[in-house]
Design an enzyme around this catalytic site. Structure first.
Site, short mmCIF file in Angstrom:
data_model
loop_
_atom_site.label_atom_id
_atom_site.label_comp_id
_atom_site.label_asym_id
_atom_site.label_seq_id
_atom_site.Cartn_x
_atom_site.Cartn_y
_atom_site.Cartn_z
N ASP A 90 122.43 31.33 127.18
CA ASP A 90 121.42 32.31 127.55
C ASP A 90 121.22 32.15 129.06
O ASP A 90 121.44 31.09 129.60
CB ASP A 90 120.14 31.98 126.76
N ASP A 125 118.58 38.45 132.43
CA ASP A 125 117.80 39.63 132.06
C ASP A 125 116.31 39.41 132.31
O ASP A 125 115.87 38.29 132.55
CB ASP A 125 118.04 40.01 130.60
N CYS A 277 114.06 22.81 96.84
CA CYS A 277 115.31 23.09 97.55
C CYS A 277 116.35 22.06 97.13
O CYS A 277 116.01 20.94 96.78
CB CYS A 277 115.05 23.02 99.06
N CYS A 279 119.01 21.16 99.11
CA CYS A 279 119.81 20.73 100.27
C CYS A 279 119.86 19.20 100.32
O CYS A 279 119.04 18.53 99.68
CB CYS A 279 119.26 21.34 101.55
N CYS A 282 116.42 17.50 101.04
CA CYS A 282 115.43 17.55 99.97
C CYS A 282 115.89 16.77 98.73
O CYS A 282 115.06 16.29 97.96
CB CYS A 282 115.11 19.00 99.61
#
Ligand SMILES: [Zn+2]
Length: 502
Positions: A90, A125, A277, A279, A282
């Protein structure tokens, strides 16, 4: 010479697509989430991102420029941060907005991005943000566009692929002018700025309009990035509107506030009872143990869990595109919150034709109709359009009758199996079926998606039946016979005393 940059669309659904981006010798598949990592500070080892399947990372060149600029140029960004995949940088425009710092020119930051070897670099920007001032929006859009033009002019042979930032905020004409200007300047990859405040404020309708405006001013074959889009509530929607890549710092920002991501939004850890969850994070801890961890470890673990949620959501979008069920995913997700639900309804009301354009005409799964919105789904809108073209070209021969079969349960109907008269006093018969969402259609379209592949518990009502009969009669049929159920045909024949052909 500039490095090659290609975008190839592999599969489409609505305006969404699974694609492949080639940048130099590297490739990655889209839709793609590009987690934002701090260029200097490591919360999570970068090897873990690669292991989780993140091929692209986003980092901030402004912070790097200020804090480790010299070292970054010497080593190159990939060696410096230890990540071989695609790195998108960025420009720091957001920081300029936050801190009012403009110590560098667009050319300076672009030269830096190029020297450190960014694969993809957003030109400097000035984010419009959520501004209600049109003058401000126009000024930021123009400043961003002229910086982008200056960059691509000054570094045409850079090995970095420049990404053009679209600004203009909620002003549709400015957003479109921005996207067109960047395309004219030669950009092959655009990034839509300023959605963050809209997302944080749950202003999903203006967000949808902003994306639609940007996307409709760009070539379909050009990829689009959406800045700061890591909210699971809007991910399928953004994908369906044609956003291809998304950066997000949200996994970490939420973790730092002890917020646990679910596919419907985030929940504060202290209000939870379980960790719902599967994952690896978890699976290896309990909510109590997680809460008791020292802050730094807890933040890291919640951030990793959040990344897993986002990763799974991107995969869900890709799978839905291949299944042709992106609409269903978008609708289900939108219904999780009244604001996203109303944004979805506005989309259905105003933009279905636009969404339908690249939608496949053939899908391998049935089309679900569960809600009022579903009756407007793009596949049905397309089918209605094609059908009306076909029907208006039909000119039945004199004395031909139309048989309208209402049962959807009857076996596939052919003239032979239905024993419908071929010739005689009434002439020949043409068979129609009825789809409650589409209306009457020629029976030979039965195997053409989606005429008989609509899954719905809505039956054709008497009113729709009457309308269908009227429609067929208007086409010039001598008679319209309504055959109810599979036996209906025989009854209809007897009643009309139509002679048998053999
Ligand atoms: Zn988890």
């Amino acid at each position: 010479l500039p490095r090659p940059f290609f975008f190839e669309v592999k599969e489409t659904d609505l305006m969404g697509r699974v694609g492949q981006v080639t940048v130099g010798k590297k490739r990655f598949e889209t839709p793609c989430l590009t987690p934002v990592v701090h260029p200097v500070w490591r919360d999570i080892p970068l090897s873990q991102f690669k292991a989780m399947g993140f091929d692209v990372l986003m980092t901030n060149s402004y912070i790097l420029y200020k804090r480790q600029g010299k070292e970054a140029i010497e080593k190159g960004i990939h060696d410096l941060i230890g990540f071989e995949g695609v790195i998108m940088t960025d420009s720091g425009g957001y920081q300029v907005l936050e801190y009012g710092d403009a110590e560098f020119t667009p050319e300076e930051i672009a030269e830096f991005q190029s020297k450190i070897g960014s694969d993809l670099a957003v030109t400097l920007d000035r984010p419009t943000g959520y501004s209600i001032s049109r003058a401000h929006a126009r000024e930021t859009m123009r400043a961003s566009l002229s910086a982008a033009e200056a960059t691509i002019r000054k570094f045409p042979d850079s090995e970095t692929t420049w990404v053009g930032p679209i600004q203009g905020g909620v002003f549709g004409d400015l957003v479109r002018a921005s996207a067109r200007g960047l395309t004219r300047a030669g950009f092959q990859f655009l990034a839509l700025g300023s959605p963050v405040e809209l997302m944080e404020g749950y202003m999903f309708s203006p967000l949808v309009e902003m994306i639609v405006n940007a996307r409709s001013a760009m070539a379909y074959a050009m990829p689009m990035h959406l800045f700061g889009a890591g909210h699971p509530l809007t991910l399928p929607l953004s994908v369906a509107l044609g956003c291809d890549t998304f950066d997000s710092a949200s996994y970490m920002l939420y973790a730092k506030k002890d917020r646990y991501m679910t596919e419907r939004g985030t929940v504060p850890l202290d209000r939870m009872t379980y960790l719902p969850c599967g994952c690896p994070v978890c699976n290896s801890t309990s909510l109590e143990a997680l809460r008791a961890e020292p802050r730094e470890d807890r933040v890291r673990k919640v951030a990793l869990h959040n990344l897993h949620v986002l990763r799974a959501d991107v995969l869900r979008c890709k799978e839905a595109i291949y299944e042709g069920r992106l609409w269903d995913l978008v609708e289900e997700r939108a219904m999780a919150h009244p604001r996203s639900a109303s944004a979805f309804r506005a989309l259905v009301r105003d933009r279905v034709d636009w969404l339908a354009k690249p939608t496949r005409l053939l899908k391998l799964r049935g089309l679900m109709v569960r809600s009022e919105e579903d009756t407007s789904r793009p596949e049905l809108a397309l089918a209605r359009k094609h059908l009306s073209r076909l029907m208006s070209a039909r000119r039945p021969a004199a004395k031909t009758i139309a048989v309208l079969v209402t049962s959807s349960a009857a076996p596939p109907l052919t003239r032979r199996s239905a024993k419908v008269p071929r010739a005689g006093a009434l002439g020949k018969a043409e068979i129609y079926r009825i789809n409650p969402q589409i209306g009457p259609y020629p029976a030979e379209l039965e195997f053409v998606f989606p005429f008989a592949q609509t899954i719905s518990d809505r039956q054709a009502t008497e009113a729709s039946l009457t309308a269908s009969v009227k429609k067929l009669r208007a086409m010039g049929y001598a008679k319209v016979v309504v055959a109810r159920g599979s036996r209906g045909i025989a009854r209809a024949r007897t009643r009309k005393r139509a002679p048998r052909s053999r």
